[in-house]
Design a protein around this motif. Structure first.
Motif, PDB file in Angstrom:
ATOM      1  N   ARG A 138       0.179   3.615  -1.752  1.00  0.00           N
ATOM      2  CA  ARG A 138      -1.121   2.993  -2.013  1.00  0.00           C
ATOM      3  C   ARG A 138      -1.039   2.077  -3.229  1.00  0.00           C
ATOM      4  N   GLY A 141       0.860  -0.961  -2.357  1.00  0.00           N
ATOM      5  CA  GLY A 141       0.024  -1.812  -1.511  1.00  0.00           C
ATOM      6  C   GLY A 141      -0.960  -2.626  -2.324  1.00  0.00           C
ATOM      7  N   ALA A 293      -2.983  -4.636   3.496  1.00  0.00           N
ATOM      8  CA  ALA A 293      -2.471  -3.986   2.288  1.00  0.00           C
ATOM      9  C   ALA A 293      -3.440  -2.942   1.759  1.00  0.00           C
ATOM     10  N   PRO A 297      -1.313   1.223   3.873  1.00  0.00           N
ATOM     11  CA  PRO A 297      -0.349   2.035   3.116  1.00  0.00           C
ATOM     12  C   PRO A 297      -0.857   3.404   2.706  1.00  0.00           C
ATOM     13  N   ALA A 345       1.385  -3.887   5.030  1.00  0.00           N
ATOM     14  CA  ALA A 345       1.260  -2.509   5.485  1.00  0.00           C
ATOM     15  C   ALA A 345       2.643  -1.867   5.420  1.00  0.00           C
ATOM     16  N   PRO A 348       4.970  -1.890   1.148  1.00  0.00           N
ATOM     17  CA  PRO A 348       4.752  -0.821   0.160  1.00  0.00           C
ATOM     18  C   PRO A 348       5.395   0.497   0.568  1.00  0.00           C
TER      19      PRO A 348
END
Length: 431
Positions: A138, A141, A293, A297, A345, A348
């Motif tokens: 996260r 991302g 993004a 993630p 996606a 990350p």
């Protein structure tokens, strides 16, 4: 002492906006030649092949400088090293306005690659010092939002700056390089003032909170490195999983930078469009990449989910480029938007794997190694796109090369697994 969940949100608020802003400016300065491509061909006589070579040469010097840069950052700290990177790349980006022909174009692109080397892997390594494994996809991302935002902002801005053609005796593309290069130098000073190197230096954490966070992250890294049998940088070259990540990332970067550097000229074939209109249409797929993004993630919370999301994202990139190659203006733009939605996606998630198999200086060097080899795709993609355009006279012809390479990457994602993941379970879930 505040709970880990509360601390995680606090750290996101305090450090991620600054890192995202740095990457927005970096990516604008790295890819703004995409908006300048057609004008530089007219004003300087730079061919499509020469443009593709110059666009890609950035990645050769960038890649060769990355591991040394990340190891230096591990020693001197992120705050100083990121500041240094930003000042040198900002100045060199502005100097792109001095390009006179192919060779000066090549030289400045190579120098820009050396200057910016280490920013992306440096920040990814920096993130591993602040977030546990379950939160890193996260965080990565959010950082990669910088790429999406750079293209959403940069393409229309570049199109607008190109309209300054003739002002002060300069071409519009010269104004674009100058105006877009300067902000990096100013933001570098903000980084120096506001970015702590590690939790124990953060004024917004108590001493107990910082020590607890650093201890939990260190224990997690050590467990992953021990399970994978990696304790030194040389072990990276023997780790099949990290080499697998490198190969997947290589195909991913071919797609990202082919789209970054050639989408404006592809859109230019859709009809009689102004530079501002081309810039606005170019920003649409990157808006979808920002959405991807933000949404995807965070789903990658364990090894099995990470593998599933990575595979689905790679398939989405393949489908998007195929549609872009066969579709007209509307379907083509939809296809490029599908591909871009999946760019960040996937990326990350890929960079969570080294941190589950390495620790310490080996982790810093390992992340740089993944990015270094992967970024050779950033050279190959633009080069092949430019070469095939010149051979065929068709700006779309290189897209099928991207489709084939990403299809190979999609197959490879099925074999991914993390450092502490049971190989037998990974094999089952990967089929």
């Amino acid at each position: 002492m505040r709970s880990p969940a509360v601390l995680n949100k606090l750290i996101f608020r305090r450090i991620m906006p600054l890192l995202i802003a740095a990457y927005v400016i970096a990516f604008i300065d790295r890819t703004n030649i995409g908006m300048a491509k057609d004008r530089m061909e007219i004003d300087l006589g730079i061919s499509a092949t020469a443009y593709g070579i110059g666009a890609g040469l950035f990645f050769l010097t960038y890649a060769l400088s990355e591991i040394p840069s990340n190891l230096i950052m591990h020693r001197v700290g992120a705050r100083f090293w990121i500041m240094r990177i930003m000042i040198t790349w900002g100045l060199l980006s502005a100097c792109m306005s001095l390009v006179q022909g192919e060779w000066s174009f090549y030289i400045l692109r190579m120098l820009l690659g050396i200057a910016e080397a280490g920013l992306f892997p440096g920040v990814i390594y920096f993130i591993t010092q602040w977030f546990m494994v379950k939160d890193r996809a996260r965080a990565n991302g959010f950082f990669l939002l910088g790429v999406a935002l750079a293209n959403v902002i940069g393409a229309p801005l570049g199109g607008l700056l190109l309209t300054m053609d003739g002002l002060g005796g300069l071409h519009g593309w010269q104004w674009m390089f100058i105006i877009e290069g300067i902000p990096a130098c100013f933001l570098a000073l903000v980084v120096w003032k506001m970015l702590p190197n590690k939790p124990s230096e953060a004024k917004f954490l108590t001493r107990a909170e910082a020590e607890d966070l650093e201890a939990r992250i260190a224990a997690e890294e050590s467990a992953g490195a021990a399970a994978a049998g990696n304790s030194k940088l040389r072990h990276v070259l023997k780790d099949k999983q990290i080499l697998l990540v490198v190969a997947i990332y290589f195909t991913h970067q071919i797609a990202v930078y082919a789209l970054s550097f050639f989408l404006p000229s592809i859109i230019g074939t859709y009809g009689e469009l102004t530079s501002v209109q081309i810039g606005l249409l170019t920003s649409i797929p990157w808006l979808f990449s920002a959405i991807g993004a933000l949404l995807i993630p965070r789903l990658a919370t364990d090894g099995s989910r990470s593998r599933t999301v990575a595979s689905a994202s790679m398939v989405g990139i393949v489908a998007g480029f195929a549609l872009g190659a066969i579709g007209g203006p509307v379907l083509g733009l939809i296809g490029f938007s599908i591909a871009a939605f999946n760019f960040f996606a996937l990326q990350p998630i890929l960079f969570t794997y080294p941190a589950t198999r390495l620790s310490g200086a080996a982790l810093a060097g390992g992340i740089a190694f993944v990015n270094t080899v992967g970024l050779f795709g950033g050279f190959l993609g633009p080069y092949v796109m430019g070469l095939l355009e010149e051979i065929t006279g068709n700006k779309m012809s290189g897209l099928w090369f991207i489709v084939i390479m990403c299809a190979i990457g999609a197959v490879l994602t099925l074999k991914l697994r993390r450092g502490t993941e049971d190989p037998s379970k990974a094999s089952v879930s990967g089929h």
